[in-house]
Write a protein that holds these residues in place. Structure first.
Motif, PDB file in Angstrom:
ATOM      1  N   GLU A   1       4.857   0.001   6.294  1.00  0.00           N
ATOM      2  CA  GLU A   1       4.146  -0.181   7.559  1.00  0.00           C
ATOM      3  C   GLU A   1       5.072   0.097   8.736  1.00  0.00           C
ATOM      4  N   TRP A   2       4.431   0.433   9.884  1.00  0.00           N
ATOM      5  CA  TRP A   2       5.163   0.534  11.134  1.00  0.00           C
ATOM      6  C   TRP A   2       5.243  -0.834  11.793  1.00  0.00           C
TER       7      TRP A   2
ATOM      8  N   LYS B   1       1.010   7.206   5.610  1.00  0.00           N
ATOM      9  CA  LYS B   1       0.200   6.001   5.724  1.00  0.00           C
ATOM     10  C   LYS B   1       0.773   4.929   4.803  1.00  0.00           C
ATOM     11  N   PRO B   2       0.472   3.652   5.044  1.00  0.00           N
ATOM     12  CA  PRO B   2       0.981   2.593   4.162  1.00  0.00           C
ATOM     13  C   PRO B   2       0.639   2.869   2.702  1.00  0.00           C
TER      14      PRO B   2
ATOM     15  N   ASP C   1       2.054   5.368   0.978  1.00  0.00           N
ATOM     16  CA  ASP C   1       2.420   6.748   0.641  1.00  0.00           C
ATOM     17  C   ASP C   1       3.850   6.814   0.128  1.00  0.00           C
TER      18      ASP C   1
END
Length: 400
Positions: A21-22, A64-65, A67
């Motif tokens: 995640e960011w 994306k989360p 990946d």
């Protein structure tokens, strides 16, 4: 000028990981030292720090989360106010500078390939060389690298399993993607079985005194002290025995044997994401109640997914206890570059002969797997004998 945000190498053996995640939003200001994103590497997730400042901008191809990503892959940009869409001027990942797409030929998006194409770059040069040396047909191997690229570890796994060519089957079912943790476990298990010379010794020991000590700890437990478990006691005894048997605490490193001065015991923990092995450092110096506090905290962190890579690094010996699952004997797998691992079975009441009298005693099975490249059978048996003696006699230092 924009700065690229790329995938760092979290450990010396890391080639790929899983983007989690960011920690900053697209367009948010980032300062040097801010935690920017979470990356899952070898069995652990870590927050990654930014070393530069700018506005976080996510390009259209940002992961994306969940990946998979590879070391060095571009994830995003830290842009300045004058250029908030820096990907428009940046070369595409994998593009060759100066090479243009022919007129009338549209570039093929990365998502257009659902299966890897067997072209010249679908297998790494080192993997191809290894496949030739090991006589492995790689044409039907599913690579674990980015875009299905075959790597050395895929060749070794195929050779070990004898499944380089997938047989035809009429079975139906579903496929489940492998997590980064499961891939790391698989690689370590294959390495432990195929890159060492494993030999396993089994021994049954009298655990009557051990059971009595554990009962004593439980009865004396209070709110301020953690009652040591059987595993805590055994970790402490293993550490004590390793003082007299440093060969079992050593490591195989590039044709030399390295003997650490420290005794750091890793212990196996079953978690929802797979097997983890946090490390108790300087286990030979810890009072038993301090050791118990450490293992309790490590187990809780492991099962909550909060262990970091540093807490699973530098183990010199491993203890794997399956007694709680009712297992009597098993063959534990070495965790390279360590020399040995101790498997612990369950404690059972048995009738044994002491002199002319049949008596009931608590009995415990131990299984020691060691790397025969480093140590021979007799010294390994000597270590197991000394450990058995300590379990049966229990040094007074354990009660203090």
């Amino acid at each position: 000028m924009a700065t690229e945000v790329t995938v760092p190498r979290l450990g010396w053996s890391m080639e790929e990981g899983t983007f989690q995640e960011w920690l900053k939003a697209d367009g948010e200001r980032v300062e040097a030292g801010d935690m920017l994103f979470v990356l899952e590497g070898d069995k652990a997730s870590q927050e990654v720090e930014s070393f530069d400042a700018g506005y976080l901008r996510l390009p259209p191809d940002a992961p994306k989360p969940g990946d998979g990503v590879v070391v060095g892959q571009r994830l995003a940009f830290l842009a300045d106010e004058d250029n908030l869409e820096p990907w428009k001027d940046a070369p595409q990942p994998g593009a060759v500078p100066g090479r243009k797409t022919p007129v009338g030929q549209a570039p093929v998006p990365a998502t257009a390939q659902t299966k890897p194409v067997r072209s010249g770059n679908s297998i790494s040069p080192r993997a191809l060389r290894l496949a030739t040396e090991m006589d492995v047909d790689w044409c039907n191997i599913e690579g674990t690298g980015r875009g299905g690229r075959i790597r050395e570890q895929d060749i070794r796994a195929a050779a070990a399993l004898g499944q380089a060519a997938a047989p035809a089957t009429s079975l139906t079912g579903k496929t489940e993607p492998l997590s980064a943790t499961r891939k790391t476990i698989a690689l370590q298990m294959v390495a432990g079985a195929n890159l060492t010379a494993p030999v396993t010794l089994h021994r049954e020991v009298d655990a009557t005194a051990l059971v009595a000590l554990r009962r004593q700890f439980k009865q004396a437990r209070d709110d301020k002290k953690t009652a040591p478990t059987y595993n805590d006691i055994l970790i402490r005894l293993v550490a004590e025995a390793l003082k007299s048997h440093p060969q079992l605490n050593s490591q195989w490193r590039e044709e030399v044997v390295f003997v650490p001065e420290q005794i750091h015991i890793a212990f196996a923990v079953d978690t929802p994401t797979g097997l983890l092995a946090p490390v108790v450092r300087d286990a030979d110096r810890l009072p038993i109640h301090h050791l118990a506090d450490q293992t309790k905290a490590l187990v809780q962190q492991a099962r909550a997914g909060r262990l970091d890579a540093g807490q699973m690094r530098d183990g010199t010996f491993t203890v794997s206890n399956m007694g709680g699952q009712g297992v009597d004997l098993f063959t534990p797998v070495i965790n390279p570059p360590q020399c040995a691992v101790l498997g612990v079975g369950c404690i059972r009441k048995k009738v044994v002969w002491l002199g002319e009298q049949a008596v009931g005693r608590d009995r415990l099975n131990l299984s020691l797997t060691f790397d025969h490249r480093i140590v021979d059978g007799a010294p390994a048996a000597g270590f197991l004998g000394d450990l058995a003696w300590q379990i049966e006699q229990l040094p007074e230092s354990l009660t203090h």
